[in-house]
Scaffold this motif. Structure first.
Motif, short mmCIF file in Angstrom:
data_model
loop_
_atom_site.label_atom_id
_atom_site.label_comp_id
_atom_site.label_asym_id
_atom_site.label_seq_id
_atom_site.Cartn_x
_atom_site.Cartn_y
_atom_site.Cartn_z
N THR A 60 0.35 -1.08 -0.18
CA THR A 60 0.56 -0.01 -0.07
C THR A 60 0.82 1.78 0.20
O THR A 60 0.81 2.18 -1.11
CB THR A 60 -1.02 -0.07 1.44
OG1 THR A 60 -1.95 -0.82 1.10
CG2 THR A 60 -1.86 1.56 1.15
N VAL A 61 1.79 0.82 1.03
CA VAL A 61 2.55 1.89 0.97
C VAL A 61 3.95 2.25 -0.27
O VAL A 61 3.68 4.05 -0.92
CB VAL A 61 3.60 1.91 2.22
CG1 VAL A 61 4.77 3.30 2.24
CG2 VAL A 61 2.72 2.15 3.08
N VAL B 242 1.23 4.05 9.83
CA VAL B 242 0.43 3.58 10.71
C VAL B 242 -0.15 3.29 11.08
O VAL B 242 -1.01 2.09 11.05
CB VAL B 242 0.96 4.52 12.29
CG1 VAL B 242 0.12 4.55 13.82
CG2 VAL B 242 2.68 4.51 13.07
N ILE B 243 -1.52 4.82 9.98
CA ILE B 243 -2.19 4.42 9.84
C ILE B 243 -2.33 2.76 8.48
O ILE B 243 -3.60 2.22 9.00
CB ILE B 243 -3.48 5.39 8.91
CG1 ILE B 243 -3.19 6.73 9.52
CG2 ILE B 243 -4.68 5.07 8.54
CD1 ILE B 243 -4.04 6.33 10.89
N GLU B 244 -2.37 2.68 7.81
CA GLU B 244 -2.13 1.44 6.95
C GLU B 244 -2.01 0.31 8.16
O GLU B 244 -3.04 -0.90 7.76
CB GLU B 244 -1.49 1.84 5.94
CG GLU B 244 -2.50 2.29 5.08
CD GLU B 244 -3.06 2.13 4.16
OE1 GLU B 244 -4.12 1.51 4.60
OE2 GLU B 244 -4.27 3.26 3.59
N THR B 245 -1.33 0.15 8.84
CA THR B 245 -0.84 -0.75 9.65
C THR B 245 -1.92 -0.84 10.36
O THR B 245 -2.98 -2.40 10.84
CB THR B 245 0.05 -0.58 11.09
OG1 THR B 245 1.49 -0.60 9.84
CG2 THR B 245 0.61 -1.58 11.50
N ILE B 246 -2.84 -0.54 11.27
CA ILE B 246 -3.78 -0.56 11.81
C ILE B 246 -5.04 -1.44 11.21
O ILE B 246 -5.29 -2.01 11.26
CB ILE B 246 -4.45 0.66 12.65
CG1 ILE B 246 -3.41 1.51 13.32
CG2 ILE B 246 -5.42 0.88 13.71
CD1 ILE B 246 -3.35 2.71 13.83
N ASN B 247 -5.31 -0.17 9.82
CA ASN B 247 -5.49 -1.08 9.11
C ASN B 247 -6.12 -3.03 8.62
O ASN B 247 -7.12 -3.35 8.11
CB ASN B 247 -6.29 -0.03 7.60
CG ASN B 247 -6.81 0.98 7.62
OD1 ASN B 247 -7.55 1.92 9.05
ND2 ASN B 247 -6.02 2.06 6.69
N ALA B 248 -4.82 -2.48 8.16
CA ALA B 248 -4.56 -4.01 8.30
C ALA B 248 -4.84 -4.98 9.13
O ALA B 248 -5.54 -6.20 8.42
CB ALA B 248 -3.01 -4.33 7.66
N PHE B 249 -4.36 -5.17 10.38
CA PHE B 249 -5.10 -5.62 11.81
C PHE B 249 -6.98 -5.98 11.46
O PHE B 249 -7.34 -6.76 11.97
CB PHE B 249 -4.81 -5.02 13.03
CG PHE B 249 -3.29 -4.59 13.10
CD1 PHE B 249 -2.39 -6.55 13.83
CD2 PHE B 249 -1.67 -4.38 12.98
CE1 PHE B 249 -1.43 -7.66 13.86
CE2 PHE B 249 -0.62 -4.57 13.49
CZ PHE B 249 0.07 -6.22 13.56
N GLN B 250 -7.11 -4.34 10.96
CA GLN B 250 -8.41 -4.25 11.79
C GLN B 250 -9.29 -4.86 10.14
O GLN B 250 -10.99 -4.95 10.34
CB GLN B 250 -9.73 -3.06 11.85
CG GLN B 250 -8.64 -2.95 13.47
CD GLN B 250 -9.00 -1.35 13.26
OE1 GLN B 250 -9.05 -0.36 12.45
NE2 GLN B 250 -8.71 -1.23 14.41
N ALA C 29 5.53 12.75 7.49
CA ALA C 29 4.30 11.48 6.90
C ALA C 29 4.22 10.30 6.34
O ALA C 29 2.82 10.23 6.30
CB ALA C 29 3.81 13.22 5.40
N LEU C 30 5.01 10.00 5.66
CA LEU C 30 4.77 8.62 5.43
C LEU C 30 4.69 7.32 6.52
O LEU C 30 4.17 7.00 6.35
CB LEU C 30 6.79 8.35 5.04
CG LEU C 30 7.18 6.39 3.97
CD1 LEU C 30 5.79 6.81 2.78
CD2 LEU C 30 8.28 6.95 3.82
N PHE C 31 5.71 8.00 7.52
CA PHE C 31 5.49 7.22 8.61
C PHE C 31 3.79 7.42 9.80
O PHE C 31 3.31 6.53 10.07
CB PHE C 31 6.33 7.35 9.87
CG PHE C 31 8.00 7.14 9.99
CD1 PHE C 31 7.95 5.41 10.62
CD2 PHE C 31 8.83 7.51 9.12
CE1 PHE C 31 8.89 4.92 10.65
CE2 PHE C 31 10.38 6.69 9.59
CZ PHE C 31 9.93 5.54 10.22
#
Length: 288
Positions: free
Chosen positions: A82-83, A216-224, A210-212
Motif C-alpha cells: 500500500t505504501v 501507522v494508519i495502514e498498519t492499523i487498517n491491516a489488523f482490522q 507523512a510517510l510514517f
C-alpha cells in the motif's frame, strides 16, 4: 490570572463536544470490552465472572496462534504494498500539471467504494472464468485458483485491499510533497543532482513524517481487515485467511461467546497499540 484561565477554558469549550463523543464511543467501549473479557457473557445476556480464564484459554488455543500468524503475514504483505502504491501515485500526481484534479479524483474513487461491492467485483475477477484467468488462458498459463489456493489467497486479498484503500494514503503523501519547498529541489538540480538523488536526499527525508503516519494508519487498517475476507473467502480455503478479526466475529456472533470474543479484541488492541508505539519511536528517531 483570569485572562490566563479564560483562553484555555474557551478552547476547551470548543473541543468539548468532540471530546465527549470520543469518550463515549471510543474510550468507554474499550473499558467495556476489557470488562467483558473477564466474563463468559453470551448473546442471551447470561454471564459469570471468570477472571483471566479467557486469556488462559486463548493462550492454549492453537486456532488463535494460527490466526495471529495469518494476520501478521497479511500485515507484512499489505502495508509495504500500500505504501509503495500510494507513494508512487503521489509522485506521479505531483509531477502532473494538466488535469491533476481529474486524475486525483479517479485514483481516489475506489476508496469511497463499498468494501462489499469491491469484494464482489474482485471475486468475479479472480474466478476461474474471470478476467485474470481469461488473460492467462490466452497466454497458455492455465487457470490459477487465486482464492482457492492457501499460498495465494492472502496476496490476492491484499491486492484487493490495496486497490480499495490506497487513495487516502496517496492524498496524505501528496500533501506532504506539496509542503516541500520547490527551492530545495531547484538548488539540487542546479548542483547537478539527478531525479533519483533528489528523491533520496531531499524528497524522502522531508516526506518522512507523512510517510510514517501513512505506515501507522495502514498498519492499523491491516489488523482490522474483515469485510474483504468475509465477502471473498469466509476465512478459507482451509482457514488460510482466518485472521484475528474473523475469529473475533465467529466467537462473538456465530458461537455466542461474547466474553471470549472480547478477549480476542483486547489482545488485538494491545498488539496494535504496541506496534503503533514502535512505529512512533521510529518516527521520533527519524526526526531527531
Amino acid at each position: 490570572m483570569r485572562q490566563r484561565l479564560r483562553d484555555p477554558m474557551t478552547g476547551l469549550l470548543f473541543v468539548l463536544p468532540m471530546l465527549v463523543l470520543f469518550l463515549v464511543f471510543r474510550f468507554v467501549p474499550i473499558l467495556g470490552a476489557g470488562g467483558m473479557s473477564l466474563t463468559d457473557l453470551n448473546l442471551g445476556g447470561e454471564w459469570n465472572f471468570v477472571g483471566v480464564g479467557n486469556y488462559a484459554r486463548l493462550l492454549d488455543d492453537p486456532k488463535f496462534w494460527d490466526s495471529l500468524r495469518i494476520t501478521l503475514v497479511y500485515v507484512a504483505i499489505y502495508v509495504p504494498l500500500t505504501v509503495l502504491v500510494a507513494l508512487g501515485t503521489a509522485l506521479l500526481l505531483n509531477a502532473v500539471v494538466f488535469l491533476r484534479g481529474l486524475f486525483r479524483g479517479m485514483l481516489f474513487l475506489p476508496y469511497v467504494t463499498s468494501f462489499v461491492l469491491a469484494g464482489v467485483i474482485w471475486r468475479w475477477i479472480y474466478e476461474f472464468d474471470g478476467m485474470i484467468n481469461g488473460l492467462l488462458g490466452k497466454l497458455d498459463l492455465g487457470p490459477v485458483g487465486f482464492l482457492e489456493e492457501a499460498s495465494l489467497v492472502l496476496p490476492a486479498l491484499a491486492v484487493v485491499s490495496v486497490w480499495k484503500g490506497f487513495g487516502y494514503s496517496m492524498l496524505i503523501l501528496l500533501a506532504g510533497l506539496k509542503a516541500i519547498p520547490a527551492s530545495y529541489l531547484e538548488a539540487a538540480t542546479v548542483d547537478g543532482a539527478g531525479p533519483w538523488q533528489r528523491f533520496r536526499r531531499i524528497t524522502l527525508p522531508l516526506l518522512k513524517p507523512a510517510l510514517f503516519f501513512v505506515v501507522v494508519i495502514e498498519t492499523i487498517n491491516a489488523f482490522q481487515t474483515f469485510d474483504t475476507i468475509y465477502v471473498m473467502t469466509g476465512g478459507g480455503p482451509a482457514r488460510a485467511s482466518y485472521t484475528l478479526i474473523y475469529g473475533l466475529y465467529d466467537q462473538g456472533f456465530k458461537f455466542s461467546n461474547l466474553g471470549y470474543a472480547a478477549t480476542i479484541g483486547v489482545v488485538l488492541f494491545a498488539l496494535v497499540f504496541v506496534v503503533s508505539l514502535i512505529q512512533r519511536r521510529l518516527l521520533d528517531r527519524g526526526n531527531a
